[in-house]
Enzyme design. Structure first.
Site, PDB file in Angstrom:
ATOM      1  CG  ASN A 265      -1.772   1.216   1.329  1.00 29.11           C
ATOM      2  OD1 ASN A 265      -1.569   2.212   0.647  1.00 29.11           O
ATOM      3  ND2 ASN A 265      -2.768   1.147   2.190  1.00 29.11           N
TER       4      ASN A 265
ATOM      5  CB  SER B 144      -1.180   5.773   1.235  1.00 24.50           C
ATOM      6  OG  SER B 144      -2.057   4.727   1.553  1.00 24.50           O
ATOM      7  CB  CYS B 145       1.022   1.687   4.392  1.00 20.45           C
ATOM      8  SG  CYS B 145       1.657   0.846   5.842  1.00 20.45           S
ATOM      9  CB  SER B 146       4.963   5.042   7.085  1.00 22.80           C
ATOM     10  OG  SER B 146       4.469   4.431   8.259  1.00 22.80           O
TER      11      SER B 146
ATOM     12  NE  ARG C 256       5.800   6.255   2.329  1.00 24.15           N
ATOM     13  CZ  ARG C 256       4.764   6.622   3.072  1.00 24.15           C
ATOM     14  NH1 ARG C 256       3.533   6.346   2.675  1.00 24.15           N
ATOM     15  NH2 ARG C 256       4.941   7.290   4.199  1.00 24.15           N
TER      16      ARG C 256
END
Length: 123
Positions: free
Chosen positions: A17, A19-21, A24
């Site tokens: 995902n 948008s998930c830290s 990333r």
């Protein structure tokens, strides 16, 4: 599904995902290690029941660990720690964002990247 740089023979699929830290961070670790990466945006293309069974077998954890139990969809799907594997798979199919992230799969197994260092076990 995008592929990143190839520096060694290892390949990994990341259920990602962007948008998930944590997701990333996992992607950055894989990239830093020079691993051939297949990105799987599970929100757009949710894993099917066969894939979920394979993930579960590779993770060697209870099916409930695949879930983000604090998300509203968890309650909407009527889930609990006692939910059957089939109920969990159906909920993930209906609400893909329930899938815990990131999950990384290599030939050495699968791990949920929380904490990110847990991924080192399969690299």
């Amino acid at each position: 599904m995008a592929k990143q740089g190839l520096k060694n023979e290892m390949k990994a699929t990341i259920y990602h995902n962007p948008s998930c830290s944590k997701s990333r961070q996992a992607l950055a670790l894989l990239t830093q290690q020079g691993i051939d990466i297949e990105l799987r945006d599970y929100r757009r293309v949710p894993p099917n029941v066969t894939e979920l069974r394979a993930l579960l077998a590779s993770l060697k954890r209870p099916a409930h660990d695949l879930l983000r139990s604090k998300d509203a969809e968890y309650t909407l799907a009527g889930l609990s720690p006692a939910a059957s594997d089939e109920a969990i798979f159906a909920a993930i199919s209906a609400y893909p964002k329930l899938l815990e992230r990131p999950i990384v799969v290599t030939a050495k197994g699968a791990r949920i990247g929380r904490p990110t260092d847990a991924l080192l076990e399969i690299l």
